[in-house]
Design a protein around this motif. Sequence first.
Motif, PDB file in Angstrom:
ATOM      1  N   ASN A   3     -11.495   1.506   2.329  1.00 32.87           N
ATOM      2  CA  ASN A   3     -10.314   2.068   2.985  1.00 32.87           C
ATOM      3  C   ASN A   3      -9.408   1.011   3.609  1.00 32.87           C
ATOM      4  O   ASN A   3      -8.238   1.275   3.877  1.00 32.87           O
ATOM      5  CB  ASN A   3     -10.732   3.056   4.082  1.00 32.87           C
ATOM      6  CG  ASN A   3     -11.100   4.400   3.522  1.00 32.87           C
ATOM      7  OD1 ASN A   3     -10.428   4.915   2.632  1.00 32.87           O
ATOM      8  ND2 ASN A   3     -12.179   4.970   4.024  1.00 32.87           N
ATOM      9  N   TYR A   4      -9.967  -0.193   3.858  1.00 34.63           N
ATOM     10  CA  TYR A   4      -9.214  -1.237   4.556  1.00 34.63           C
ATOM     11  C   TYR A   4      -9.478  -2.597   3.937  1.00 34.63           C
ATOM     12  O   TYR A   4     -10.532  -2.831   3.357  1.00 34.63           O
ATOM     13  CB  TYR A   4      -9.622  -1.300   6.036  1.00 34.63           C
ATOM     14  CG  TYR A   4      -9.240  -0.064   6.812  1.00 34.63           C
ATOM     15  CD1 TYR A   4      -7.990   0.041   7.408  1.00 34.63           C
ATOM     16  CD2 TYR A   4     -10.122   1.002   6.920  1.00 34.63           C
ATOM     17  CE1 TYR A   4      -7.628   1.185   8.101  1.00 34.63           C
ATOM     18  CE2 TYR A   4      -9.777   2.146   7.610  1.00 34.63           C
ATOM     19  CZ  TYR A   4      -8.522   2.230   8.203  1.00 34.63           C
ATOM     20  OH  TYR A   4      -8.173   3.366   8.887  1.00 34.63           O
ATOM     21  N   TYR A   5      -8.501  -3.476   4.071  1.00 33.10           N
ATOM     22  CA  TYR A   5      -8.659  -4.889   3.759  1.00 33.10           C
ATOM     23  C   TYR A   5      -7.946  -5.678   4.855  1.00 33.10           C
ATOM     24  O   TYR A   5      -6.776  -5.418   5.139  1.00 33.10           O
ATOM     25  CB  TYR A   5      -8.072  -5.231   2.389  1.00 33.10           C
ATOM     26  CG  TYR A   5      -8.192  -6.697   2.071  1.00 33.10           C
ATOM     27  CD1 TYR A   5      -9.446  -7.271   1.863  1.00 33.10           C
ATOM     28  CD2 TYR A   5      -7.073  -7.515   2.005  1.00 33.10           C
ATOM     29  CE1 TYR A   5      -9.579  -8.608   1.588  1.00 33.10           C
ATOM     30  CE2 TYR A   5      -7.194  -8.858   1.729  1.00 33.10           C
ATOM     31  CZ  TYR A   5      -8.452  -9.410   1.523  1.00 33.10           C
ATOM     32  OH  TYR A   5      -8.579 -10.749   1.262  1.00 33.10           O
ATOM     33  N   LYS A  54      -9.508  13.812   4.054  1.00 33.46           N
ATOM     34  CA  LYS A  54      -8.468  13.480   5.028  1.00 33.46           C
ATOM     35  C   LYS A  54      -7.228  12.859   4.377  1.00 33.46           C
ATOM     36  O   LYS A  54      -6.241  12.604   5.054  1.00 33.46           O
ATOM     37  CB  LYS A  54      -9.025  12.532   6.087  1.00 33.46           C
ATOM     38  CG  LYS A  54     -10.093  13.168   6.948  1.00 33.46           C
ATOM     39  CD  LYS A  54     -10.636  12.195   7.968  1.00 33.46           C
ATOM     40  CE  LYS A  54     -11.748  12.839   8.782  1.00 33.46           C
ATOM     41  NZ  LYS A  54     -12.375  11.886   9.699  1.00 33.46           N
ATOM     42  N   ASN A  55      -7.272  12.619   3.073  1.00 35.95           N
ATOM     43  CA  ASN A  55      -6.122  12.048   2.379  1.00 35.95           C
ATOM     44  C   ASN A  55      -4.970  13.047   2.413  1.00 35.95           C
ATOM     45  O   ASN A  55      -5.134  14.202   2.025  1.00 35.95           O
ATOM     46  CB  ASN A  55      -6.502  11.699   0.937  1.00 35.95           C
ATOM     47  CG  ASN A  55      -5.425  10.910   0.233  1.00 35.95           C
ATOM     48  OD1 ASN A  55      -4.292  11.349   0.129  1.00 35.95           O
ATOM     49  ND2 ASN A  55      -5.791   9.739  -0.252  1.00 35.95           N
ATOM     50  N   LYS A  56      -3.798  12.608   2.866  1.00 34.87           N
ATOM     51  CA  LYS A  56      -2.644  13.495   3.029  1.00 34.87           C
ATOM     52  C   LYS A  56      -1.767  13.574   1.790  1.00 34.87           C
ATOM     53  O   LYS A  56      -0.870  14.406   1.708  1.00 34.87           O
ATOM     54  CB  LYS A  56      -1.808  13.038   4.226  1.00 34.87           C
ATOM     55  CG  LYS A  56      -2.548  13.174   5.543  1.00 34.87           C
ATOM     56  CD  LYS A  56      -1.721  12.698   6.700  1.00 34.87           C
ATOM     57  CE  LYS A  56      -2.527  12.837   7.981  1.00 34.87           C
ATOM     58  NZ  LYS A  56      -1.876  12.220   9.119  1.00 34.87           N
ATOM     59  N   LEU A  69      -5.630   0.438   2.949  1.00 34.15           N
ATOM     60  CA  LEU A  69      -5.361   0.331   1.516  1.00 34.15           C
ATOM     61  C   LEU A  69      -4.606   1.588   1.103  1.00 34.15           C
ATOM     62  O   LEU A  69      -5.183   2.677   1.033  1.00 34.15           O
ATOM     63  CB  LEU A  69      -6.667   0.196   0.742  1.00 34.15           C
ATOM     64  CG  LEU A  69      -7.320  -1.176   0.901  1.00 34.15           C
ATOM     65  CD1 LEU A  69      -8.785  -1.145   0.545  1.00 34.15           C
ATOM     66  CD2 LEU A  69      -6.588  -2.206   0.072  1.00 34.15           C
ATOM     67  N   THR A  70      -3.311   1.428   0.864  1.00 33.92           N
ATOM     68  CA  THR A  70      -2.435   2.584   0.645  1.00 33.92           C
ATOM     69  C   THR A  70      -2.081   2.833  -0.814  1.00 33.92           C
ATOM     70  O   THR A  70      -1.434   3.829  -1.119  1.00 33.92           O
ATOM     71  CB  THR A  70      -1.132   2.417   1.446  1.00 33.92           C
ATOM     72  OG1 THR A  70      -0.480   1.218   1.020  1.00 33.92           O
ATOM     73  CG2 THR A  70      -1.409   2.357   2.943  1.00 33.92           C
ATOM     74  N   GLY A  98     -10.242   6.759  -1.054  1.00 34.09           N
ATOM     75  CA  GLY A  98     -10.231   6.892   0.398  1.00 34.09           C
ATOM     76  C   GLY A  98      -9.079   7.704   0.955  1.00 34.09           C
ATOM     77  O   GLY A  98      -8.189   8.175   0.240  1.00 34.09           O
ATOM     78  N   SER A  99      -9.077   7.826   2.249  1.00 33.63           N
ATOM     79  CA  SER A  99      -8.103   8.668   2.954  1.00 33.63           C
ATOM     80  C   SER A  99      -6.715   8.040   3.054  1.00 33.63           C
ATOM     81  O   SER A  99      -5.737   8.739   3.286  1.00 33.63           O
ATOM     82  CB  SER A  99      -8.613   8.985   4.363  1.00 33.63           C
ATOM     83  OG  SER A  99      -8.829   7.785   5.085  1.00 33.63           O
ATOM     84  N   ASN A 100      -6.602   6.726   2.869  1.00 35.51           N
ATOM     85  CA  ASN A 100      -5.309   6.051   3.073  1.00 35.51           C
ATOM     86  C   ASN A 100      -4.449   5.940   1.817  1.00 35.51           C
ATOM     87  O   ASN A 100      -3.274   5.588   1.908  1.00 35.51           O
ATOM     88  CB  ASN A 100      -5.542   4.637   3.629  1.00 35.51           C
ATOM     89  CG  ASN A 100      -6.216   4.659   4.981  1.00 35.51           C
ATOM     90  OD1 ASN A 100      -5.927   5.519   5.805  1.00 35.51           O
ATOM     91  ND2 ASN A 100      -7.134   3.739   5.208  1.00 35.51           N
TER      92      ASN A 100
END
Length: 196
Positions: free
Chosen positions: A65-67, A169-171, A72-73, A128-130
């Motif tokens: 989810n992150y780096y 939770k992904n929008k 991470l979008t 992931g959610s982002n």
Amino acid sequence: MKIKLTLITIVCIALSILLCGCCLWYDAEHEGNITYGYSDVFKDAFIGFYTYNGDYDNIVIELPNYYKDYPLTSLGGYTGRGVPLPFEIDFDTVKLNPNGTIKYLTFMTDDELKEANTVQFDITLHIGSNIQELNNTDTKLVYIFTEMKNGEECEVVYIPTYYIICNEKNKTFYSKDGRLYHRETDQLVQCFYYPE
């Protein structure tokens, strides 16, 4: 004259930023088995190349989810002056098909695939959610192998089929029955092959 030159310079800079997009602010970096694109300016990142090094009998990929503490979008993107860094999963072709010899990777139309001798290999992909964009993906690359069957060489096309599990939770996206959909329109995301 000086004001006119300053104005022209400002317009040229603005146009170059618009034409290049925001990729000028993104750098690429390889860590572990993933190549990331990230921006210290925009405070976000995307996933580029992913080298799979797990079990080939049960391919499961959980994307982070992150780096660098940046969300991470996107799957895929551009770095530097517009250099593409697609989201692409790199498989060990010897483990993928121990009985064949890889010829090349390519994209094929649905009609070409209908005419080909194909084998599907299943991938469970956790998103992931982002993730908000599928910006530049090579997820429909197929692997062309040659194999010996009945004493003759033949081509076999290996097709990656994705069973998607999207974080609730992904929008932007959601998954249902292993397929990825746009949350706003309920339209199926077309950049993946899905299992039948």
